[in-house]
Design a protein around this motif. Structure first.
Motif, PDB file in Angstrom:
ATOM      1  N   UNK A  79      66.399  20.964  22.113  1.00 12.20           N
ATOM      2  CA  UNK A  79      67.525  20.127  22.533  1.00 12.20           C
ATOM      3  C   UNK A  79      67.404  18.738  21.925  1.00 12.20           C
ATOM      4  N   UNK A  80      66.216  18.153  21.991  1.00 11.28           N
ATOM      5  CA  UNK A  80      66.012  16.837  21.397  1.00 11.28           C
ATOM      6  C   UNK A  80      66.200  16.849  19.894  1.00 11.28           C
ATOM      7  N   UNK A  81      65.756  17.929  19.256  1.00 17.72           N
ATOM      8  CA  UNK A  81      65.918  18.057  17.807  1.00 17.72           C
ATOM      9  C   UNK A  81      67.402  18.111  17.442  1.00 17.72           C
ATOM     10  N   UNK A  82      68.157  18.900  18.190  1.00 20.04           N
ATOM     11  CA  UNK A  82      69.588  19.048  17.897  1.00 20.04           C
ATOM     12  C   UNK A  82      70.375  17.777  18.218  1.00 20.04           C
ATOM     13  N   UNK A  83      70.040  17.103  19.310  1.00 16.40           N
ATOM     14  CA  UNK A  83      70.769  15.892  19.683  1.00 16.40           C
ATOM     15  C   UNK A  83      70.416  14.713  18.784  1.00 16.40           C
ATOM     16  N   UNK A  96      62.655  15.396  14.687  1.00 17.49           N
ATOM     17  CA  UNK A  96      61.430  15.827  15.359  1.00 17.49           C
ATOM     18  C   UNK A  96      60.970  14.790  16.379  1.00 17.49           C
ATOM     19  N   UNK A  97      61.215  13.517  16.088  1.00 19.56           N
ATOM     20  CA  UNK A  97      60.834  12.462  17.021  1.00 19.56           C
ATOM     21  C   UNK A  97      61.638  12.549  18.314  1.00 19.56           C
ATOM     22  N   UNK A  98      62.905  12.851  18.219  1.00 22.60           N
ATOM     23  CA  UNK A  98      63.729  13.003  19.425  1.00 22.60           C
ATOM     24  C   UNK A  98      63.256  14.182  20.254  1.00 22.60           C
ATOM     25  N   UNK A  99      62.936  15.275  19.604  1.00 20.85           N
ATOM     26  CA  UNK A  99      62.418  16.437  20.320  1.00 20.85           C
ATOM     27  C   UNK A  99      61.089  16.144  20.980  1.00 20.85           C
TER      28      UNK A  99
END
Length: 99
Positions: free
Chosen positions: A13-17, A30-33
């Protein structure tokens, strides 16, 4: 097993957002994920040390407490996420070997 699925789902989810990137500053998805994953891992680590025990207080006090705990969970999770994820994967492997 539920934690491993949760970790994978939050990372995806973090990767996609990709919520950490903006027009001026580019970050890797990758950092968001990892930040979402770190939030959950940090929350788990903090709950072992400091469970949610605020007995009474105003709504503002609860809000401040929750905000500070979320921020602390991200900071703690950044450092503890790899260990917690590896530990849960290890538990999953041991569980599958028993069967």
């Amino acid at each position: 097993m539920k934690y491993v699925i949760l970790y994978v789902a939050l990372f995806c989810i973090g990767y996609e957002l990709d919520f950490m990137s903006s027009e001026t500053v580019r970050h890797s998805p990758y950092e968001s994920g990892y930040i979402l994953l770190a939030l959950v891992c940090g929350w788990q680590a903090l709950n072992r040390i400091m469970p949610l025990r605020m007995e009474s207080g105003t709504l503002v006090a609860w809000g401040i407490y929750a905000l500070l705990k979320v921020l602390a969970a991200v900071v703690v999770g950044i450092f503890t996420a790899p260990l917690i994820v590896l530990y849960n994967i290890y538990k999953l492997i041991v569980e599958f070997r028993r069967e």
